[in-house]
Design a protein around this motif. Structure first.
Motif, mmCIF file in Angstrom:
data_model
loop_
_atom_site.group_PDB
_atom_site.id
_atom_site.type_symbol
_atom_site.label_atom_id
_atom_site.label_comp_id
_atom_site.label_asym_id
_atom_site.label_seq_id
_atom_site.Cartn_x
_atom_site.Cartn_y
_atom_site.Cartn_z
ATOM 1 N N ALA A 27 -31.562 -2.091 -5.625
ATOM 2 C CA ALA A 27 -32.450 -1.257 -6.439
ATOM 3 C C ALA A 27 -32.417 -1.712 -7.896
ATOM 4 N N ARG A 28 -31.226 -2.022 -8.380
ATOM 5 C CA ARG A 28 -31.085 -2.519 -9.752
ATOM 6 C C ARG A 28 -31.850 -3.839 -9.923
ATOM 7 N N GLU A 29 -31.753 -4.684 -8.913
ATOM 8 C CA GLU A 29 -32.493 -5.950 -8.935
ATOM 9 C C GLU A 29 -33.993 -5.694 -8.955
ATOM 10 N N GLY A 30 -34.450 -4.729 -8.167
ATOM 11 C CA GLY A 30 -35.879 -4.412 -8.127
ATOM 12 C C GLY A 30 -36.413 -3.910 -9.446
ATOM 13 N N GLY A 48 -42.757 -7.839 -5.972
ATOM 14 C CA GLY A 48 -43.886 -7.168 -5.333
ATOM 15 C C GLY A 48 -44.784 -6.475 -6.335
ATOM 16 N N CYS A 49 -45.141 -5.234 -6.032
ATOM 17 C CA CYS A 49 -45.999 -4.449 -6.926
ATOM 18 C C CYS A 49 -45.194 -3.668 -7.952
ATOM 19 N N GLY A 50 -43.879 -3.776 -7.892
ATOM 20 C CA GLY A 50 -43.037 -3.149 -8.911
ATOM 21 C C GLY A 50 -43.200 -1.648 -9.008
ATOM 22 N N ILE A 51 -43.210 -0.965 -7.859
ATOM 23 C CA ILE A 51 -43.423 0.477 -7.853
ATOM 24 C C ILE A 51 -42.345 1.201 -8.658
ATOM 25 N N GLY A 52 -41.111 0.763 -8.534
ATOM 26 C CA GLY A 52 -40.025 1.397 -9.287
ATOM 27 C C GLY A 52 -40.248 1.290 -10.786
ATOM 28 N N GLY A 80 -35.593 -0.657 -4.767
ATOM 29 C CA GLY A 80 -34.850 -1.355 -3.723
ATOM 30 C C GLY A 80 -35.788 -1.952 -2.690
ATOM 31 N N SER A 81 -36.804 -1.193 -2.321
ATOM 32 C CA SER A 81 -37.796 -1.694 -1.360
ATOM 33 C C SER A 81 -38.682 -2.758 -1.989
ATOM 34 N N ASP A 82 -39.045 -2.590 -3.277
ATOM 35 C CA ASP A 82 -39.811 -3.633 -3.978
ATOM 36 C C ASP A 82 -39.153 -4.997 -3.776
#
Length: 421
Positions: free
Chosen positions: A204-207, A213-217, A241-243
């Motif tokens: 998640a920290r990496e995301g 991706g689309c950078g939702i976070g 995290g999913s991103d």
């Protein structure tokens, strides 16, 4: 450790496994790695037979350590190059630069891919031929369940290699899970839970740190220029995290119910709230424990792959875990789960891809809204849509809708994704 909670402990130790990359393409790579190891090299001919749900969950997701490649061919080629089946769901974790370059070349070579006629929702069969030898590996039901290995037409392993229902455990009562999470000895579960929190927070920290991706976070965190509300932080970290995971990040994730996205959703929001609330470490572990137990229980009636977005089940689990951190009663936690199911159960699964991060965010939001309702003495009543007399009955109703009622929906989603008329 033998006690009344042994069946929960065993189930979670089996569930909480590290995986690098989306688990469906990694299952393909695992089967190919097993076949390739037995052949002793990259095949001259490859045949791949998969169920339509495998097609759905592999079509759009980037396979890690492949230089940005995606799809069935990339996953299979990577597995045949790696040939490290002993690593199971981390089969692509040790890819070298030379192997990555080979994958890029091999994926352009002819490969026969067809949809299976087997009735299994989860089915993979990979055949490789090299120097006059043939090896075939079959996986059914779940990601590492090799049910058949054939060498030159002779079965050398055959365990349950027939169309089968998904494995089920005895149906768990929600009230029992809440009670267990409060008092059961953590024992050998503690390192599994600690690893889940550590690894899933790391991705998640990496995301959040890079444009995955689309950078939702990152989009969620951009909504405010002042101190970020805890609910927004929980949504953003889970989405991030999913991103990263859906877009080829090579960090491992600890999965739940066979899914890394569910593993992230069940743990990261609880960990974010625990940090914000300043709760003791053991309370965090028990909050994640409860979240995992609820996630697994809700998925029992749904199955591993369906048209029902699995993030909803994990979001309900996270809502329960956060409610535990806030010292809600058992009855209040049950109401949170029931409310969350009523709010978020309409999310569809249209395969693994970047938009999974947004669905995770919405599932977490639905769960926290469900919690806010309970804290304000509000709950949906039996008869409000799918809401039943008890939380267990509501969960069973959702399982029925997902596993039976949405079969046609699942087929239609796959037709749309494949461009079929």
């Amino acid at each position: 450790m033998n006690d009344q909670y042994t069946h929960y402990r065993r189930a979670l130790i089996e569930e909480l496994q590290p995986a690098m990359g989306c688990t469906e393409p990694i299952a393909l790579a695992y089967a190919a790695a097993e076949a390739g190891r037995r052949l002793g090299g990259y095949p001259e001919e490859i045949e791949v037979e998969v169920s339509r749900n495998i097609v759905k969950n592999v079509k759009s997701v980037i396979v890690p350590n492949t230089g940005g490649l995606y799809g069935i061919e990339a996953a299979v080629a990577a597995g045949f190059v790696a040939r490290r089946p002993e690593a199971k769901l981390q089969v692509l974790a040790e890819i070298t630069d030379a192997e990555r370059a080979e994958i890029g070349r091999r994926v352009k070579e002819p490969m026969v891919v067809r949809q299976s006629n087997e009735p299994d929702v989860f089915f993979i069969r990979i055949t490789g031929r090299l120097n006059g030898r043939t090896d075939t590996v079959t996986i059914r039901t779940y990601h590492t369940n090799i049910t058949c290995i054939e060498e030159d037409g002779h079965k050398i392993l055959s365990e349950g290699d027939r169309p089968q229902e998904e494995r089920t455990v005895v149906k768990w009562r929600i009230a029992d899970l809440i009670a267990a999470a409060r008092v059961m000895p953590l024992g050998d579960l503690e390192p599994c839970l600690a690893a889940q929190i550590e690894k899933n927070l790391a991705i998640a920290r990496e995301g959040l740190s890079k444009n995955w991706g689309c950078g939702i976070g990152r989009v969620l965190l951009s909504r405010t220029e002042v101190a970020t509300p805890l609910v927004l932080r929980a949504r953003a970290w889970a989405a991030a995290g999913s991103d990263a995971r859906m877009n080829g990040c090579e960090l491992p994730v600890v999965i739940v119910s066979g899914s890394g996205n569910q593993g992230i959703t069940a743990s990261v929001p609880v960990a974010v709230y625990a940090q914000g609330l300043g709760v003791p470490h053991e309370k965090l572990l028990r909050g994640v424990l409860l979240s995992d137990l609820i996630t697994v229980a809700l998925k029992q009636g749904i199955g591993k792959l369906s048209a029902y977005c699995g993030a909803v089940s994990a979001g309900c689990g996270a809502g329960a875990g956060i409610a535990y951190l806030m010292d809600c009663t058992d009855e209040e936690i049950e109401k949170v789960i029931s409310n969350a199911l009523a709010i978020s159960s309409g999310l569809l699964c249209d395969g693994a891809k970047s938009s999974c991060a947004a669905k995770i965010s919405m599932s977490v939001e639905g769960a926290i809204l469900a919690l806010d309702m309970v804290r304000n003495d509000c709950a949906f009543r039996p008869g409000d849509g799918i809401v039943q007399e008890t939380t267990d009955d509501t969960a069973a109703a959702v399982g029925r809708i997902a596993s039976r009622g949405m079969v046609g929906t699942d087929r239609e989603i796959i037709r749309v994704m494949l461009g079929e008329s």
